[in-house]
Design a protein around this motif. Structure first.
Motif, PDB file in Angstrom:
ATOM      1  N   ARG A 168     -24.697 -24.931  32.201  1.00 35.10           N
ATOM      2  CA  ARG A 168     -23.657 -24.613  33.186  1.00 35.10           C
ATOM      3  C   ARG A 168     -22.594 -25.708  33.249  1.00 35.10           C
ATOM      4  O   ARG A 168     -21.390 -25.420  33.316  1.00 35.10           O
ATOM      5  N   SER A 169     -23.016 -26.981  33.188  1.00 35.56           N
ATOM      6  CA  SER A 169     -22.046 -28.083  33.190  1.00 35.56           C
ATOM      7  C   SER A 169     -21.182 -28.044  31.934  1.00 35.56           C
ATOM      8  O   SER A 169     -19.976 -28.296  31.990  1.00 35.56           O
ATOM      9  N   MET A 172     -18.536 -25.320  32.207  1.00 30.46           N
ATOM     10  CA  MET A 172     -17.429 -25.738  33.068  1.00 30.46           C
ATOM     11  C   MET A 172     -16.540 -26.740  32.361  1.00 30.46           C
ATOM     12  O   MET A 172     -15.305 -26.705  32.477  1.00 30.46           O
ATOM     13  N   HIS A 173     -17.152 -27.649  31.583  1.00 25.69           N
ATOM     14  CA  HIS A 173     -16.369 -28.650  30.864  1.00 25.69           C
ATOM     15  C   HIS A 173     -15.490 -28.008  29.796  1.00 25.69           C
ATOM     16  O   HIS A 173     -14.339 -28.427  29.582  1.00 25.69           O
ATOM     17  N   ASN A 175     -14.563 -24.856  29.848  1.00 21.65           N
ATOM     18  CA  ASN A 175     -13.826 -23.745  30.453  1.00 21.65           C
ATOM     19  C   ASN A 175     -14.165 -22.426  29.762  1.00 21.65           C
ATOM     20  O   ASN A 175     -13.292 -21.610  29.454  1.00 21.65           O
TER      21      ASN A 175
END
Length: 479
Positions: A168-169, A172-173, A175
């Motif tokens: 998940r991280s 997000m990083h 996009n």
């Protein structure tokens, strides 16, 4: 994260299971002051669990396994009461499903604190179970994501929740959605999760200065490894046409691309073979220094006492001597050679890393995970090599990289002073030593080996600093 709320003791009841009479008297006395209603149960007595917010079970006379099964199934927090906090009692409490341990003698404060701990931990375990259950339900509808998580858990040796948080991280990083991320990797772990070595290498090459440094180091290493095939001439061969009519060295030109030295030898060939000598000494000497420093610092920091004091006082004594003067003295005592020079440099360079490893070992030894390992009966060797040493590897790697720069410079200094590698074996330091009388008339003889030394030292320093930035979590994000 939700805040833990104090349970309503007045509205519920506490079960006291298989407790001895003296324990019951002390418990009732403390519970009455706390306003807690208690009910006694013995030997699997049939009773409803309605309104029960926790249970205290005495380990020694315990005889109610069915009741404990019902309590665990209902998610009721369990406190194990014992007079001895030994490993066997802790294991027994875990087997019964207890989430806290209450030691005798019983006091009002210990009862309250242990109850709150057991209830809080049970709520946390239930919350984690609900989170994992919800995650598993989501994964059933997304097989590619489930496959990526499974492979990531196996390769990185992490649990399902941490694997999901990493993905998940990363999404997000980058996009990108989780589905796009795992679809692009074919169900396997994304490229950024394919191993710490690849992530570290990518982080290093993203820095232009570090990328150029790595390229220069690779070129020097390849030249040193394949010197017989890369050098145009024999480094010891003296060419009659390699000197001018006046007997002076020739400047850079064809066929001698970097010119010749005072004996008519090809300077490029000697620099290539000199790289082999300088790198060999740098790697060997620094490897020995890191090994000695790590062993001394780790032993002193872990053993402490008179052993640690003796080792660190000896380290302080070695640090009191100027490294260059000590190296010159040792080189003068022994017959200089490539191996002797490497050993001499190692003997004067291990003290710095010993100090660093000593400090970090003391800090790590005070951490909770080391205390837990000792409680569980782990041997000193297991703690050293399975827990402390892995945490020290980033520091050792950084110092090993930075130390190569120091050893290369020290070798060049010793060779320049005439107490290092002796001619005709070429090294960058003794090339400068042999050519210093021609500094004004043939500056290339000093410039080329000098710039090679400076660039190699700078390259290893830049790579070492970048490694420290990437491996030290306290420095990440500053550069």
């Amino acid at each position: 994260m939700s805040l833990f709320k104090r349970p309503d003791f007045e509205a519920g009841r506490l079960l006291l299971i298989d407790c001895e009479p003296r324990s019951l008297a002390n418990l009732h006395k403390s519970l009455q002051r706390l306003g807690i209603t208690a009910q006694e149960l013995f030997e699997d007595a049939d009773d409803s669990l309605d309104g029960c917010f926790a249970a205290i079970v005495e380990l020694e006379p315990f005889a109610s396994p069915t009741t404990l099964q019902r309590l665990n199934a209902a998610g009721v927090p369990i406190v194990a009461l014992t007079s001895h906090e030994t490993l066997a009692h802790i294991q027994r409490a875990i087997e019964l499903g207890a989430t806290a341990l209450l030691n005798k003698p019983i006091t009002q404060g210990s009862v309250y604190t242990t109850l709150m701990m057991a209830i809080g931990l049970r709520e946390r375990l239930d919350s984690d179970a609900q989170t994992i259950g919800a995650l598993q339900q989501r994964l059933l509808a997304r097989p590619l994501l489930a496959q990526a998580l499974a492979r990531l858990m196996v390769e990185q040796q992490i649990d399902e929740r941490e694997a999901y948080e990493r993905l998940r991280s990363l999404s997000m990083h980058l996009n990108r959605s989780l589905d796009e991320l795992v679809r692009g990797s074919g169900g396997g772990p994304p490229a950024a999760e394919q191993g710490p070595a690849m992530r570290l290498l990518r982080a290093l090459v993203r820095r232009p200065a570090v990328a150029l440094s790595l390229l220069y180091i690779v070129i020097v290493v390849l030249l040193a490894l394949f010197a017989p095939w890369m050098s145009p001439y024999d480094p010891s061969e003296q060419f009659v046409e390699g000197l001018s009519l006046e007997g002076a060295p020739l400047p850079p030109d064809t066929p001698y691309l970097l010119g010749t030295d005072l004996l008519g030898r090809d300077l490029l060939s000697r620099l290539i073979y000199g790289a082999r000598t300088s790198l060999f000494i740098g790697l060997l000497a620094n490897g020995l220094a890191v090994l000695i420093g790590t062993l001394v610092g780790l032993s002193a920091g872990f053993l402490r006492g008179w052993v640690g004091s003796t080792l660190m006082r000896f380290t302080d004594l070695m640090m009191a001597f100027p490294a260059l003067l000590l190296a010159i003295a040792l080189s003068a005592i022994f017959q200089p050679s490539v191996w002797i020079v490497a050993l001499v440099i190692a003997m004067v360079n291990w003290v710095q890393i010993a100090r660093v490893i000593y400090s970090e070992t003391i800090a790590l030894s005070a951490r909770d995970f080391v205390a837990v390992e000792r409680t569980l009966g782990a041997s000193s060797l297991r703690i050293l090599f399975s827990h402390l040493l892995p945490h020290l590897l980033p520091t050792i790697l950084v110092w090993a990289t930075l130390g190569i720069s120091t050893t290369v410079l020290l070798e060049a200094t010793l060779s320049y002073l005439g107490v290092g590698v002796q001619p005709p074996t070429p090294s960058w330091g003794n090339i400068i030593f042999e050519s210093q009388t021609y500094f004004t008339s043939a500056p290339w003889l000093v410039f080329f080996p000098g710039i090679a030394i400076v660039l190699l030292s700078l390259a290893f320093n830049l790579v070492g600093d970048a490694l420290r930035d990437e491996l030290d979590p306290t420095l990440q994000g500053r550069s």
